[in-house]
Scaffold this motif. Structure first.
Motif, PDB file in Angstrom:
ATOM      1  N   PHE A 142       2.439   6.170  -7.244  1.00  0.00           N
ATOM      2  CA  PHE A 142       1.368   6.599  -8.146  1.00  0.00           C
ATOM      3  C   PHE A 142       0.534   7.759  -7.619  1.00  0.00           C
ATOM      4  N   ARG A 143       0.598   8.062  -6.329  1.00  0.00           N
ATOM      5  CA  ARG A 143      -0.272   9.093  -5.780  1.00  0.00           C
ATOM      6  C   ARG A 143       0.490  10.263  -5.152  1.00  0.00           C
ATOM      7  N   THR A 144       1.798  10.247  -5.206  1.00  0.00           N
ATOM      8  CA  THR A 144       2.594  11.287  -4.562  1.00  0.00           C
ATOM      9  C   THR A 144       3.493  11.960  -5.591  1.00  0.00           C
ATOM     10  N   LYS A 145       3.630  13.276  -5.466  1.00  0.00           N
ATOM     11  CA  LYS A 145       4.493  14.009  -6.386  1.00  0.00           C
ATOM     12  C   LYS A 145       5.949  13.595  -6.176  1.00  0.00           C
ATOM     13  N   PRO A 146       6.706  13.423  -7.272  1.00  0.00           N
ATOM     14  CA  PRO A 146       8.114  13.019  -7.131  1.00  0.00           C
ATOM     15  C   PRO A 146       8.971  14.108  -6.492  1.00  0.00           C
ATOM     16  N   GLN A 147       9.538  13.799  -5.374  1.00  0.00           N
ATOM     17  CA  GLN A 147      10.416  14.710  -4.636  1.00  0.00           C
ATOM     18  C   GLN A 147      11.615  13.915  -4.132  1.00  0.00           C
ATOM     19  N   PRO A 148      12.703  14.597  -3.750  1.00  0.00           N
ATOM     20  CA  PRO A 148      13.877  13.864  -3.228  1.00  0.00           C
ATOM     21  C   PRO A 148      13.538  12.962  -2.048  1.00  0.00           C
ATOM     22  N   SER A 149      12.710  13.455  -1.115  1.00  0.00           N
ATOM     23  CA  SER A 149      12.353  12.629   0.041  1.00  0.00           C
ATOM     24  C   SER A 149      11.507  11.426  -0.373  1.00  0.00           C
ATOM     25  N   THR A 150      10.662  11.612  -1.401  1.00  0.00           N
ATOM     26  CA  THR A 150       9.843  10.502  -1.884  1.00  0.00           C
ATOM     27  C   THR A 150      10.704   9.378  -2.453  1.00  0.00           C
ATOM     28  N   THR A 151      11.787   9.747  -3.149  1.00  0.00           N
ATOM     29  CA  THR A 151      12.698   8.736  -3.702  1.00  0.00           C
ATOM     30  C   THR A 151      13.289   7.868  -2.608  1.00  0.00           C
ATOM     31  N   LEU A 152      13.687   8.484  -1.490  1.00  0.00           N
ATOM     32  CA  LEU A 152      14.243   7.720  -0.371  1.00  0.00           C
ATOM     33  C   LEU A 152      13.194   6.796   0.244  1.00  0.00           C
ATOM     34  N   LEU A 153      11.970   7.296   0.382  1.00  0.00           N
ATOM     35  CA  LEU A 153      10.907   6.476   0.960  1.00  0.00           C
ATOM     36  C   LEU A 153      10.555   5.297   0.059  1.00  0.00           C
ATOM     37  N   ILE A 154      10.585   5.508  -1.262  1.00  0.00           N
ATOM     38  CA  ILE A 154      10.322   4.406  -2.196  1.00  0.00           C
ATOM     39  C   ILE A 154      11.383   3.325  -2.062  1.00  0.00           C
TER      40      ILE A 154
ATOM     41  N   LEU B 192       0.830  -1.201   0.000  1.00  0.00           N
ATOM     42  CA  LEU B 192       0.000   0.000   0.000  1.00  0.00           C
ATOM     43  C   LEU B 192       0.866   1.254   0.000  1.00  0.00           C
ATOM     44  N   ALA B 193       1.898   1.270   0.850  1.00  0.00           N
ATOM     45  CA  ALA B 193       2.796   2.427   0.903  1.00  0.00           C
ATOM     46  C   ALA B 193       3.504   2.632  -0.430  1.00  0.00           C
ATOM     47  N   LEU B 194       3.934   1.546  -1.062  1.00  0.00           N
ATOM     48  CA  LEU B 194       4.624   1.654  -2.347  1.00  0.00           C
ATOM     49  C   LEU B 194       3.684   2.205  -3.426  1.00  0.00           C
TER      50      LEU B 194
ATOM     51  N   LEU C 183      13.228   2.703   0.564  1.00  0.00           N
ATOM     52  CA  LEU C 183      13.026   2.041   1.859  1.00  0.00           C
ATOM     53  C   LEU C 183      11.918   0.990   1.755  1.00  0.00           C
ATOM     54  N   THR C 184      10.838   1.337   1.068  1.00  0.00           N
ATOM     55  CA  THR C 184       9.718   0.406   0.925  1.00  0.00           C
ATOM     56  C   THR C 184      10.101  -0.797   0.063  1.00  0.00           C
ATOM     57  N   VAL C 185      10.860  -0.571  -0.995  1.00  0.00           N
ATOM     58  CA  VAL C 185      11.305  -1.680  -1.848  1.00  0.00           C
ATOM     59  C   VAL C 185      12.195  -2.640  -1.056  1.00  0.00           C
ATOM     60  N   ALA C 186      13.112  -2.091  -0.255  1.00  0.00           N
ATOM     61  CA  ALA C 186      13.974  -2.947   0.569  1.00  0.00           C
ATOM     62  C   ALA C 186      13.156  -3.769   1.557  1.00  0.00           C
ATOM     63  N   ASP C 187      12.140  -3.153   2.162  1.00  0.00           N
ATOM     64  CA  ASP C 187      11.273  -3.888   3.091  1.00  0.00           C
ATOM     65  C   ASP C 187      10.505  -4.992   2.378  1.00  0.00           C
TER      66      ASP C 187
ATOM     67  N   MET D 286      19.095 -12.063   0.340  1.00  0.00           N
ATOM     68  CA  MET D 286      17.977 -11.114   0.356  1.00  0.00           C
ATOM     69  C   MET D 286      17.606 -10.733   1.780  1.00  0.00           C
ATOM     70  N   PHE D 287      17.657 -11.700   2.677  1.00  0.00           N
ATOM     71  CA  PHE D 287      17.259 -11.460   4.066  1.00  0.00           C
ATOM     72  C   PHE D 287      18.178 -10.427   4.720  1.00  0.00           C
ATOM     73  N   TYR D 288      19.468 -10.698   4.721  1.00  0.00           N
ATOM     74  CA  TYR D 288      20.398  -9.798   5.399  1.00  0.00           C
ATOM     75  C   TYR D 288      20.643  -8.512   4.608  1.00  0.00           C
ATOM     76  N   GLY D 289      20.777  -8.627   3.283  1.00  0.00           N
ATOM     77  CA  GLY D 289      21.064  -7.450   2.471  1.00  0.00           C
ATOM     78  C   GLY D 289      19.982  -6.401   2.579  1.00  0.00           C
ATOM     79  N   ASN D 290      18.731  -6.792   2.436  1.00  0.00           N
ATOM     80  CA  ASN D 290      17.637  -5.827   2.483  1.00  0.00           C
ATOM     81  C   ASN D 290      17.342  -5.369   3.899  1.00  0.00           C
ATOM     82  N   MET D 291      17.652  -6.176   4.910  1.00  0.00           N
ATOM     83  CA  MET D 291      17.498  -5.718   6.282  1.00  0.00           C
ATOM     84  C   MET D 291      18.404  -4.522   6.542  1.00  0.00           C
ATOM     85  N   TYR D 292      19.680  -4.639   6.160  1.00  0.00           N
ATOM     86  CA  TYR D 292      20.602  -3.531   6.382  1.00  0.00           C
ATOM     87  C   TYR D 292      20.372  -2.402   5.385  1.00  0.00           C
ATOM     88  N   GLY D 293      19.856  -2.709   4.191  1.00  0.00           N
ATOM     89  CA  GLY D 293      19.473  -1.657   3.267  1.00  0.00           C
ATOM     90  C   GLY D 293      18.347  -0.811   3.828  1.00  0.00           C
ATOM     91  N   SER D 294      17.389  -1.445   4.495  1.00  0.00           N
ATOM     92  CA  SER D 294      16.302  -0.717   5.144  1.00  0.00           C
ATOM     93  C   SER D 294      16.823   0.193   6.251  1.00  0.00           C
TER      94      SER D 294
END
Length: 383
Positions: free
Chosen positions: A93-105, A86-88, A107-111, A144-152
């Motif tokens: 698709f519903r939020t204007k592209p901004q620098p902070s939005t890129t970081l949040l996207i 839902l967050a992704l 973070l969500t992909v890593a999760d 995937m487990f460890y890499g994305n955990m630390y990426g998050s």
């Protein structure tokens, strides 16, 4: 004479049997000296037979390992994947592209990638810690487990840094919070994720036990490899991908709270965000990282260290709940995210309300910028 001959023949036969038994005894001794660790367990290997001692067999077959542990993973997967999807959707698709939005996207992909590795761990533990999908798939799942955990974790630190720059240094925000900077940060995060994955992708992760008849995935490895290879690896991950981001998060959130308090405005919202982020680090991630270092660093626990195995595995499962909390951090940070998430959940397509939300959010953000600007000017005049 015949009796003497029979006696000599009997003596020679006994001597030959003793000599033939002695060579086979040496390889058995050599085989039994080969050491393999099941993370915190010491495997007993006698030639081609590998097992555990009686206490360790009970630990690996205990309900907490084969029932409660996969239930924790299942709970994290059931809550975390829908909320992150839902967050992704809202962010893309519903939020204007901004620098902070890129970081949040990111973070969500890593999760999401971390959560997608959990069904394999769930089946593995429900099957009695038995892996049936082969060596390659075990390497990929654990990477995937460890890499994305630390990426998050790294993404959380960068989100905190971005918020710190926007609120504490508004004059430098125009240059520091650019799209190019966010792309550089994104590239750095995924390079760190790849670096965290490589040692797991390049090393053997599955080992076969004869008693019980199971194939472990990421639960056994040679003792020399543990001390010379994985101890430096996980110590580096702890320092670079956990401790350093944690210090950045604490500093940035403390500076934001100090700025808001100096302004004399409400700071309850910022306190809630800070509590949520610290909850992720202290409750979800800190125990697993500390126990991870202890597991690899200390090989001299009483009973070959099995006392730390179960706490480590439980803390590792709890660490996945950080992916469940991250979407709620977005929910508290952004008014616009809250409204867009409600629209998606309620299947609303009212452009009027969305325009009103975007207008109110932009006006409120501009008002916040002006307040922070006035704060910066007043503080400079005071100095």
């Amino acid at each position: 004479m015949m009796r003497m001959f029979l006696g000599v023949m009997l003596f020679v036969t006994l001597l030959m049997s003793v000599c033939s038994d002695s060579p086979s005894a040496r390889p058995a001794d050599e085989c039994s000296s080969m050491a393999v660790r099941l993370r915190a367990f010491q495997l007993k290997r006698s030639c081609n037979f590998t097992t555990l001692n009686e206490k360790q067999l009970k630990e690996i077959r205990a309900p907490i390992t084969v029932l409660y542990l996969p239930m924790l993973y299942l709970l994290a997967f059931s809550v975390g994947l829908p909320s992150n999807m839902l967050a992704l959707w809202v962010l893309v698709f519903r939020t204007k592209p901004q620098p902070s939005t890129t970081l949040l996207i990111n973070l969500t992909v890593a999760d999401c990638l971390l959560l997608l590795a959990l069904p394999f761990r769930i089946v593995y533990h429900f099957r009695g810690n038995h892996w049936e999908l082969g060596e390659a798939s075990c390497r990929i799942v654990m990477a995937m487990f460890y890499g994305n955990m630390y990426g998050s974790v790294l993404c959380l630190a960068l989100v905190a840094l971005d918020r710190y720059i926007a609120l504490v240094h508004p004059f430098g925000a125009k240059t520091l919070r650019s799209r190019r900077t966010s792309l550089y940060m994104t590239a750095a995060v995924w390079l760190a994720v790849l670096g965290a994955m490589l040692p797991l992708l390049l090393s053997q992760q599955t080992y076969v036990l004869d008693e019980p008849r199971i194939t472990t995935c990421h639960d056994a490895l040679p003792e020399e490899e543990q001390e010379n290879y994985f101890l430096p690896y996980f110590a580096t991950l702890f320092t670079v991908c956990f401790l350093l981001p944690f210090l950045v998060v604490v500093f940035c959130h403390a500076a934001v709270l100090r700025t808001l308090m100096a302004e004399g405005k409400r700071y309850g919202h910022a306190v809630r965000v800070t509590v949520l982020v610290l909850l992720v680090f202290i409750v979800c991630l800190l125990p697993s990282n500390l126990l991870l270092l202890l597991t690899y660093a200390n090989t001299s626990f009483d009973g070959d260290g099995e006392d730390i195995y179960v706490p480590y595995m439980v803390s590792l499962a709890i660490s996945t709940f950080n992916s469940c909390i991250d979407p709620f951090i977005f929910y508290f940070v952004s008014v616009e995210f809250r409204e867009k998430a409600r629209d998606v959940l309620c299947c609303r397509k009212n452009t009027k309300s969305s325009n009103h939300v975007s207008y109110s959010s932009s006006s409120s953000s501009s008002g916040l910028r002006s307040k922070v600007t006035l704060l910066s000017r007043s503080s400079r005049s005071d100095v």
